[in-house]
Motif scaffolding. Structure first.
Motif, short mmCIF file in Angstrom:
data_model
loop_
_atom_site.label_atom_id
_atom_site.label_comp_id
_atom_site.label_asym_id
_atom_site.label_seq_id
_atom_site.Cartn_x
_atom_site.Cartn_y
_atom_site.Cartn_z
N ALA A 128 0.83 -1.20 0.00
CA ALA A 128 0.00 0.00 0.00
C ALA A 128 0.87 1.26 0.00
O ALA A 128 0.61 2.21 -0.76
N LEU A 129 1.88 1.28 0.84
CA LEU A 129 2.74 2.47 0.92
C LEU A 129 3.45 2.73 -0.40
O LEU A 129 3.50 3.87 -0.88
N LYS A 130 4.00 1.69 -0.99
CA LYS A 130 4.73 1.87 -2.24
C LYS A 130 3.78 2.26 -3.37
O LYS A 130 4.10 3.12 -4.20
N ALA A 131 2.60 1.63 -3.43
CA ALA A 131 1.64 1.94 -4.49
C ALA A 131 1.13 3.37 -4.41
O ALA A 131 0.78 3.98 -5.43
N CYS A 132 1.09 3.91 -3.18
CA CYS A 132 0.58 5.27 -2.98
C CYS A 132 1.67 6.32 -3.03
O CYS A 132 1.42 7.50 -2.75
N GLY A 133 2.90 5.90 -3.36
CA GLY A 133 3.96 6.87 -3.59
C GLY A 133 4.84 7.20 -2.41
O GLY A 133 5.73 8.05 -2.52
N TRP A 134 4.64 6.51 -1.28
CA TRP A 134 5.51 6.78 -0.11
C TRP A 134 6.81 5.99 -0.28
O TRP A 134 6.78 4.78 -0.50
N ASN A 135 7.93 6.69 -0.16
CA ASN A 135 9.22 6.04 -0.42
C ASN A 135 10.30 6.58 0.51
O ASN A 135 11.48 6.63 0.15
N ASP A 136 9.91 6.96 1.75
CA ASP A 136 10.84 7.65 2.65
C ASP A 136 11.91 6.74 3.24
O ASP A 136 13.00 7.20 3.55
N ARG A 137 11.58 5.48 3.46
CA ARG A 137 12.55 4.57 4.08
C ARG A 137 12.25 3.14 3.64
O ARG A 137 11.12 2.82 3.22
N PRO A 138 13.25 2.24 3.71
CA PRO A 138 12.99 0.84 3.36
C PRO A 138 12.05 0.18 4.37
O PRO A 138 11.94 0.61 5.52
N ILE A 139 11.40 -0.87 3.92
CA ILE A 139 10.59 -1.72 4.81
C ILE A 139 11.19 -3.12 4.75
O ILE A 139 11.36 -3.69 3.66
N LYS A 140 11.51 -3.65 5.92
CA LYS A 140 12.18 -4.94 6.00
C LYS A 140 11.24 -5.99 6.59
O LYS A 140 10.44 -5.69 7.48
N TYR A 141 11.36 -7.21 6.09
CA TYR A 141 10.55 -8.32 6.57
C TYR A 141 11.47 -9.46 7.01
O TYR A 141 12.41 -9.82 6.29
N ILE A 142 11.18 -10.03 8.18
CA ILE A 142 11.83 -11.26 8.62
C ILE A 142 10.74 -12.21 9.07
O ILE A 142 10.07 -11.98 10.09
N TRP A 143 10.53 -13.26 8.30
CA TRP A 143 9.51 -14.24 8.63
C TRP A 143 10.17 -15.61 8.80
O TRP A 143 10.88 -16.09 7.91
N SER A 144 9.92 -16.24 9.94
CA SER A 144 10.52 -17.54 10.21
C SER A 144 9.54 -18.66 9.91
O SER A 144 8.34 -18.44 9.75
#
Length: 388
Positions: A128-144
């Protein structure tokens, strides 16, 4: 921006539900490596479609994990953690009770609440953030792929800790609650087995020669349970007993599986000493008791000023968007939020879909809460500068 995100979520409601249904209906009990790996493969594809760089954490005896990074700006990443395994290991569980939404919006299915709904939330926050143009900081995922069993056959605990370092803040989208509560701290967990060897004999012809391992275990169960110290927040639970062969034989072997929950890591040496001393005591002459596989399976998720600051932002945002005030609490069940916190990252846990009765066939959550939490968490990510 919040209005854009709301419109984006509304436009993709069917897609979000379809993805949630697919992941829930993919069996991934912790002991089902193939199933967990399949979920990981599907989530990897979804992350990559969203523009993330993804690395698979491969483990020969445990479900694979994922580390993903959606690029953006030069600031510290915002972190989402979670797990793709469930407690439901019986084959055919999803066939017997597949993902279902009733007329009241109640959603059921294995792991729908704990925590496949949370994994879907985290993914769609980034989308949602990327599609709406927000690009201020990376988003990281860690899923075990093995959180429910404490990462005992993998290196995921170490990897989560290392990969968390340097992130600005973290949401663990674990099971949330009907009453709008979240979790700011959790107990740690230890586990061990007690192996008791006696002397087997015929219960009718030669009972005196026998030395009942089960009778010795009965004494041990009471002693172990009595180690619980409510004031210190230490609890002992004998959760499983295996022993004997047939009703008319004095049992020559018995085994206990024990769970311990604790609040303070400084108590660990005392706890282990209590375990060893208790199990060294003998009630039935001729029996032998051993403590096996004693292990700290998860450290506590400590309440921190940074975590409480993140909660304040979360609570404020929920109210701003019209979803009501939140509360936070301390609970006994462990989660991977412990490792991000140890890494120095302000963390809030249990911000996933809202429901109850996880770890049971009665597990449920509410359909609308998945859309609500995507919007709330996305808005919080946009406020992450306040965490620096």
């Amino acid at each position: 921006m919040n209005e854009k995100i709301a419109a984006y979520v509304d436009a993709h409601r069917d897609e979000i539900i379809a993805m949630w249904e697919d992941i829930v209906n993919t069996e991934s009990g912790s002991s089902n490596k193939a199933g967990v790996d399949l979920v990981a493969s599907k989530m990897k594809a979804h992350l990559e479609e969203a523009g993330a760089e993804v690395r698979v954490l491969e483990h020969p005896e445990a479900g694979n994990g994922l580390v993903g990074l959606l690029p953006g700006g030069n600031k510290a990443p915002f972190l989402f953690i979670g797990h793709m395994d469930t407690v439901f290991n019986t084959p055919g569980e999803t066939t017997r009770r597949p993902f279902t939404i009733d007329e009241n919006g109640k959603v059921t299915g294995p792991g729908v609440l704990d925590m496949k709904g949370g994994v879907i939330i985290a993914l769609w926050v980034g989308k949602a953030l990327k599609a709406c143009g927000w690009n201020d900081r990376p988003i990281k995922y860690i899923w075990s792929g093995d959180e429910e069993v404490g990462h005992y056959k993998s290196t995921n605990a170490k990897e989560i800790l290392e990969e968390s370092k340097g992130c600005v803040a973290c949401f663990d989208c674990e099971t949330s609650y009907d009453d709008n509560s979240t979790v700011s701290g959790r107990k740690g967990a230890c586990r061990f087995q007690v192996a008791i060897t006696g002397v087997s004999s015929h219960a009718g012809n030669d009972p005196k020669r026998g030395r009942s391992a089960i009778l010795e275990a009965a004494h041990k169960v009471i002693d172990i349970q009595n180690l619980t110290d409510w004031d210190l927040g230490i609890t002992f639970n004998v959760g499983n007993i295996k022993g004997g062969t047939i009703f008319n034989a004095v049992p020559g072997y018995c085994e206990l599986d024990v769970d311990i929950r604790y609040q303070n890591p400084d108590h660990l040496p005392m706890i282990e000493k209590m375990v060893q001393e208790t199990c060294a005591k003998t009630y039935i002459e001729g029996t032998k008791t051993e403590v096996l596989n004693y292990k700290v399976s998860s450290p506590p998720f400590a309440v921190t000023p940074g975590g409480l600051k993140l909660f304040d932002i979360l609570n404020e945002t929920s109210q701003e968007l019209g979803f009501g005030a939140l509360t936070h609490k301390y609970v006994g069940g462990f989660s991977d939020a412990a490792y991000s916190t140890i890494a120095g990252v302000p963390t809030m846990c249990s911000v996933g879909v809202k429901g109850a009765f996880n770890h049971s066939p009665e597990e449920y959550c509410w359909k609308e809460s998945i859309f609500e939490r995507i919007r709330v968490l996305a808005a919080c990510v946009m406020k992450a500068d306040r965490m620096e």
